[in-house]
Design a protein around this motif. Structure first.
Motif, PDB file in Angstrom:
ATOM      1  N   LEU A   1      -6.922 -23.950   6.052  1.00 16.62           N
ATOM      2  CA  LEU A   1      -7.726 -22.833   5.572  1.00 16.62           C
ATOM      3  C   LEU A   1      -8.590 -22.275   6.700  1.00 16.62           C
ATOM      4  O   LEU A   1      -8.759 -21.067   6.846  1.00 16.62           O
ATOM      5  CB  LEU A   1      -8.597 -23.287   4.403  1.00 16.62           C
ATOM      6  CG  LEU A   1      -9.589 -22.251   3.852  1.00 16.62           C
ATOM      7  CD1 LEU A   1      -8.840 -21.033   3.317  1.00 16.62           C
ATOM      8  CD2 LEU A   1     -10.453 -22.858   2.761  1.00 16.62           C
ATOM      9  N   THR A   2      -9.146 -23.178   7.526  1.00 13.85           N
ATOM     10  CA  THR A   2      -9.964 -22.741   8.653  1.00 13.85           C
ATOM     11  C   THR A   2      -9.152 -21.908   9.623  1.00 13.85           C
ATOM     12  O   THR A   2      -9.621 -20.893  10.147  1.00 13.85           O
ATOM     13  CB  THR A   2     -10.537 -23.970   9.383  1.00 13.85           C
ATOM     14  OG1 THR A   2     -11.131 -24.846   8.425  1.00 13.85           O
ATOM     15  CG2 THR A   2     -11.576 -23.554  10.403  1.00 13.85           C
ATOM     16  N   ASP A   3      -7.931 -22.328   9.881  1.00 10.50           N
ATOM     17  CA  ASP A   3      -7.057 -21.600  10.799  1.00 10.50           C
ATOM     18  C   ASP A   3      -6.731 -20.218  10.250  1.00 10.50           C
ATOM     19  O   ASP A   3      -6.720 -19.220  10.973  1.00 10.50           O
ATOM     20  CB  ASP A   3      -5.774 -22.405  11.023  1.00 10.50           C
ATOM     21  CG  ASP A   3      -4.908 -21.811  12.122  1.00 10.50           C
ATOM     22  OD1 ASP A   3      -5.424 -20.981  12.906  1.00 10.50           O
ATOM     23  OD2 ASP A   3      -3.718 -22.165  12.199  1.00 10.50           O
ATOM     24  N   GLU A   4      -6.477 -20.122   8.960  1.00 14.58           N
ATOM     25  CA  GLU A   4      -6.111 -18.851   8.359  1.00 14.58           C
ATOM     26  C   GLU A   4      -7.304 -17.900   8.256  1.00 14.58           C
ATOM     27  O   GLU A   4      -7.148 -16.685   8.320  1.00 14.58           O
ATOM     28  CB  GLU A   4      -5.510 -19.093   6.972  1.00 14.58           C
ATOM     29  CG  GLU A   4      -4.179 -19.849   7.010  1.00 14.58           C
ATOM     30  CD  GLU A   4      -3.599 -20.042   5.628  1.00 14.58           C
ATOM     31  OE1 GLU A   4      -4.144 -19.453   4.670  1.00 14.58           O
ATOM     32  OE2 GLU A   4      -2.600 -20.774   5.492  1.00 14.58           O
ATOM     33  N   CYS A   5      -8.514 -18.455   8.113  1.00 13.88           N
ATOM     34  CA  CYS A   5      -9.695 -17.598   8.005  1.00 13.88           C
ATOM     35  C   CYS A   5     -10.128 -17.026   9.350  1.00 13.88           C
ATOM     36  O   CYS A   5     -10.934 -16.104   9.404  1.00 13.88           O
ATOM     37  CB  CYS A   5     -10.857 -18.380   7.392  1.00 13.88           C
ATOM     38  SG  CYS A   5     -10.671 -18.711   5.629  1.00 13.88           S
ATOM     39  N   GLY A   6      -9.628 -17.589  10.435  1.00 17.86           N
ATOM     40  CA  GLY A   6      -9.991 -17.099  11.756  1.00 17.86           C
ATOM     41  C   GLY A   6     -11.140 -17.892  12.363  1.00 17.86           C
ATOM     42  O   GLY A   6     -11.792 -18.703  11.690  1.00 17.86           O
ATOM     43  N   PRO A   7     -11.418 -17.664  13.652  1.00 17.27           N
ATOM     44  CA  PRO A   7     -12.426 -18.476  14.358  1.00 17.27           C
ATOM     45  C   PRO A   7     -13.862 -18.217  13.924  1.00 17.27           C
ATOM     46  O   PRO A   7     -14.738 -19.029  14.195  1.00 17.27           O
ATOM     47  CB  PRO A   7     -12.214 -18.077  15.827  1.00 17.27           C
ATOM     48  CG  PRO A   7     -11.636 -16.698  15.758  1.00 17.27           C
ATOM     49  CD  PRO A   7     -10.779 -16.679  14.533  1.00 17.27           C
ATOM     50  N   LEU A   8     -14.140 -17.084  13.269  1.00 15.68           N
ATOM     51  CA  LEU A   8     -15.516 -16.779  12.890  1.00 15.68           C
ATOM     52  C   LEU A   8     -16.096 -17.845  11.977  1.00 15.68           C
ATOM     53  O   LEU A   8     -17.286 -18.176  12.067  1.00 15.68           O
ATOM     54  CB  LEU A   8     -15.576 -15.411  12.209  1.00 15.68           C
ATOM     55  CG  LEU A   8     -16.975 -14.960  11.745  1.00 15.68           C
ATOM     56  CD1 LEU A   8     -17.925 -14.869  12.923  1.00 15.68           C
ATOM     57  CD2 LEU A   8     -16.892 -13.631  11.010  1.00 15.68           C
ATOM     58  N   LEU A   9     -15.276 -18.416  11.112  1.00 15.36           N
ATOM     59  CA  LEU A   9     -15.740 -19.462  10.208  1.00 15.36           C
ATOM     60  C   LEU A   9     -16.302 -20.639  10.992  1.00 15.36           C
ATOM     61  O   LEU A   9     -17.397 -21.131  10.719  1.00 15.36           O
ATOM     62  CB  LEU A   9     -14.601 -19.924   9.303  1.00 15.36           C
ATOM     63  CG  LEU A   9     -14.840 -21.203   8.482  1.00 15.36           C
ATOM     64  CD1 LEU A   9     -15.996 -21.009   7.531  1.00 15.36           C
ATOM     65  CD2 LEU A   9     -13.580 -21.609   7.735  1.00 15.36           C
ATOM     66  N   MET A  10     -15.559 -21.099  12.023  1.00 16.43           N
ATOM     67  CA  MET A  10     -15.985 -22.287  12.741  1.00 16.43           C
ATOM     68  C   MET A  10     -17.092 -21.988  13.746  1.00 16.43           C
ATOM     69  O   MET A  10     -17.959 -22.833  13.983  1.00 16.43           O
ATOM     70  CB  MET A  10     -14.799 -22.938  13.450  1.00 16.43           C
ATOM     71  CG  MET A  10     -13.948 -23.802  12.532  1.00 16.43           C
ATOM     72  SD  MET A  10     -14.914 -24.863  11.426  1.00 16.43           S
ATOM     73  CE  MET A  10     -15.927 -25.784  12.567  1.00 16.43           C
ATOM     74  N   THR A  11     -17.099 -20.819  14.369  1.00 18.72           N
ATOM     75  CA  THR A  11     -18.198 -20.509  15.291  1.00 18.72           C
ATOM     76  C   THR A  11     -19.527 -20.448  14.533  1.00 18.72           C
ATOM     77  O   THR A  11     -20.548 -20.932  15.012  1.00 18.72           O
ATOM     78  CB  THR A  11     -17.950 -19.178  16.026  1.00 18.72           C
ATOM     79  OG1 THR A  11     -17.702 -18.145  15.070  1.00 18.72           O
ATOM     80  CG2 THR A  11     -16.770 -19.294  16.973  1.00 18.72           C
ATOM     81  N   GLU A  12     -19.481 -19.887  13.329  1.00 14.82           N
ATOM     82  CA  GLU A  12     -20.692 -19.850  12.511  1.00 14.82           C
ATOM     83  C   GLU A  12     -21.070 -21.257  12.052  1.00 14.82           C
ATOM     84  O   GLU A  12     -22.248 -21.632  12.044  1.00 14.82           O
ATOM     85  CB  GLU A  12     -20.480 -18.948  11.301  1.00 14.82           C
ATOM     86  CG  GLU A  12     -21.660 -18.866  10.351  1.00 14.82           C
ATOM     87  CD  GLU A  12     -22.862 -18.187  10.981  1.00 14.82           C
ATOM     88  OE1 GLU A  12     -23.980 -18.391  10.468  1.00 14.82           O
ATOM     89  OE2 GLU A  12     -22.681 -17.457  11.975  1.00 14.82           O
ATOM     90  N   SER A  13     -20.075 -22.056  11.692  1.00 21.62           N
ATOM     91  CA  SER A  13     -20.341 -23.415  11.236  1.00 21.62           C
ATOM     92  C   SER A  13     -20.904 -24.272  12.366  1.00 21.62           C
ATOM     93  O   SER A  13     -21.837 -25.056  12.156  1.00 21.62           O
ATOM     94  CB  SER A  13     -19.052 -24.046  10.697  1.00 21.62           C
ATOM     95  OG  SER A  13     -19.279 -25.366  10.246  1.00 21.62           O
TER      96      SER A  13
END
Length: 452
Positions: free
Chosen positions: A102-114
C-alpha cells in the motif's frame, strides 16, 4: 491486533483515505528502517522482515556517498530496493519500502511525511538529536519505532498519544552543567512541576564538520547551528530573545569582529525587531512543542575556533615497537565541560597489543580492537581550559610506522563555536513562577584530524 480496522476505508497518517480490499494490504508496508549519519554509519536500525539483514541499507549508503550533486532524491530505487528518506538534524532517517505494498502504491509522500513525524516524536521525547543521544537512547527509540511502525505497518505518530505507551526513560549526558540541572536537552513532556513552577528552555545547538592538518590548521570547516525553544507555560505568551549579534548574511563594511553567516533561515512566525540592529527575535509560544527560531551556517571565511586541538607524534622504541603520543587541549575556557570526548584511529595492521598511560582528567580509557586494529581514546568529564595526554605503546607494530589520521567526536556544553549568545529572554505577558534555562551545546558531526 491488526494494524488496520477490518473495513474498506483506511486513514493514513496525514489524512489520505484509501478504499480497497483489506486482505490486499496485509503485505508489510516497510521492510526496514534506520538512522544513519553523514559518514555512512548506521546509528539505529529496525528490521521488519525475518530474512532481511543490515546489508539491505548498503545500496542506500553507497548512493549517498557517490551521488555527484549532493544527496540523491528523497525516493529512489537501487538494486531492487526502494528507499525513502528525510534529512533531519544532520541525520538520515531512511526506510526500505516493500514492493507492491500500500505504501508503494500511495507514492513516497506517505513515507516522507511519516518519517518527518517520527523525527518530530523522537525530538519531542528525547530533546536535541545528536549521534550520542541516538545511540544512548536506542531502547527508547526502538519503543517509539515499534509503536509507530508496528512491525512494518505505519501508524499514527503524535508524542502526546505515544507517551503513555513508552516505558523507557531518557538517557541524558552525564555532566555537571545546566543541561542536567533540569530535565536537560532530553526533556519529557510536562506542564509544570509539583511546586507549580513553569519551564522555559532556549537552546543554542551547533554541529561541527571539519578537516584539520597535522599542524592544527583548519583546512576546511562547516558549522551549522539552530536556536530552539520549548516551553511548558499557560496560554500562548510571546517570547522575545535579544542576541549579542545579528543573524544576517549581509556583509558589513569596515572591520567586523561579529559572527558572519553564509545562510540564515528563520522559523515560521518569527518576527525580527526593527530596533537593536535586528538582534531581537519574537515568536508566539505553543505549550509542549519545540519551536525552531532560526537555523544558520557560519560563513567559510569566519575564523573557526574548534573546541579542541590535537597534537601527536610517533617514534620508535625498539625495532618492533613504537610509541604514539597524543595531546588534546580544550579551547572552550573555564566553566565549560565535555561529558565525553573520543578520538579514534587505526593502528598498523601488525599491531598485536597496546600498553598505555594517560595524564590529565581522571576518567580516561584507551581500548584496542585486535580484529580491526581500531584504537579508541575516551575522556569523560573533560573540563574546559585543560588538556589530556596519552602515551600508547604499539606492540609489534614495527619501529618505523606511520598513522595517517583519526576522527574526533565530542559534545561540549555551555559553549558554541560561533559565539552566538542570548542576552535577554522576555515573555509577554509575563508568567509567574517561571524557570528560564538558556543552554549551549556543540557537537561533532565529522571532525577528521591528520596525524602525519
Amino acid at each position: 491486533m491488526y494494524p488496520f480496522p477490518s473495513r474498506h476505508l483506511y486513514i493514513l497518517p496525514f489524512g489520505i483515505c484509501v478504499k480497497r480490499n483489506f486482505y490486499s494490504v496485509r503485505r508489510k508496508m516497510l521492510r526496514a528502517f534506520c538512522i544513519a549519519n553523514k559518514r555512512g554509519e548506521i546509528l539505529f536500525i529496525s528490521i521488519f522482515e525475518p530474512l532481511v539483514t543490515k546489508a539491505i541499507f548498503d545500496p542506500f549508503l553507497s548512493e549517498l556517498s557517490s551521488s555527484p550533486h549532493g544527496d540523491p532524491p528523497p525516493f529512489f530505487s537501487k538494486e531492487d530496493h526502494k528507499y525513502v528518506y528525510v534529512f533531519r538534524d544532520d541525520l538520515y532517517w531512511a526506510c526500505v519500502v516493500s514492493q507492491n505494498s500500500l505504501t508503494d502504491e500511495c507514492g513516497p509522500l506517505l513515507m516522507t511525511e511519516s518519517l518527518s513525524q517520527l523525527h518530530q516524536v523522537c525530538s519531542t521525547l528525547c530533546g536535541a538529536l545528536t549521534q550520542h543521544s541516538i545511540t544512548a537512547n536506542a531502547t527508547l527509540i526502538m519503543e517509539i519505532v515499534q509503536e509507530t511502525m508496528n512491525g512494518g505497518f505505519v501508524q499514527m505518530q503524535t508524542a502526546d498519544k505515544l507517551q503513555s505507551c513508552i516505558y523507557s526513560t531518557v538517557v541524558a549526558p552525564k555532566e555537571t552543567s545546566a543541561l542536567t540541572a533540569v530535565p536537560g536537552l532530553c526533556s519529557a513532556l510536562q506542564n509544570c512541576n509539583s511546586d507549580g513552577k513553569y519551564w522555559l528552555y532556549v537552546d543554542v545547538v551547533e554541529k561541527v564538520w571539519a578537516s584539520v592538518s597535522s599542524s592544527g590548521t583548519v583546512i576546511r570547516a562547516e558549522v551549522t547551528g539552530s536556536i530552539v525553544t520549548r516551553c511548558f507555560l499557560p496560554g500562548n505568551p510571546v517570547l522575545s530573545l535579544m542576541l549579542n549579534t545579528q543573524l544576517s548574511t549581509t556583509p558589513k563594511e569596515g572591520f567586523n569582529t561579529g559572527t558572519r553567516m553564509s545562510e540564515v533561515e528563520f522559523g515560521n512566525g518569527v518576527e525580527i525587531g526593527s530596533g537593536n540592529n535586528g538582534r531581537q527575535l519574537s515568536v508566539m509560544t505553543v505549550p509542549g512543542q519545540e519551536i525552531t527560531i532560526a537555523r544558520y551556517t557560519l560563513a567559510p571565511d569566519h575564523p573557526h575556533l574548534l573546541p579542541f586541538t590535537l597534537t601527536s607524534s610517533i617514534h620508535s622504541l625498539t625495532p618492533s615497537d613504537s610509541e604514539l603520543r597524543l595531546k588534546l587541549t580544550s579551547n572552550t575556557g573555564m566553566g565549560t565541560v565535555s561529558p565525553q570526548v573520543t578520538f579514534k584511529t587505526v593502528a598498523p595492521v601488525t599491531t598485536a597489543a597496546v600498553m598505555s598511560q594517560t595524564s590529565g582528567p581522571r576518567d580516561q580509557v584507551i581500548r584496542f580492537s585486535s580484529e580491526d586494529k581500531t584504537l579508541t581514546w575516551t575522556i569523560s568529564q573533560f573540563p574546559g581550559g585543560s588538556y589530556a595526554q596519552a602515551f600508547i605503546r604499539l606492540v609489534d607494530s614495527g619501529g618505523d610506522v606511520n598513522i595517517e589520521a583519526g576522527e574526533l567526536e565530542f559534545e561540549v556544553s555551555r559553549w558554541v563555536c560561533s559565539g552566538v549568545r542570548i542576552e535577554r529572554v522576555k515573555l509577554n505577558p509575563p508568567v509567574d513562577n517561571l524557570n528560564k534555562w538558556v543552554r549551549y551545546l556543540t557537537t561533532s558531526d565529522s571532525v577528521s584530524i591528520r596525524l602525519s
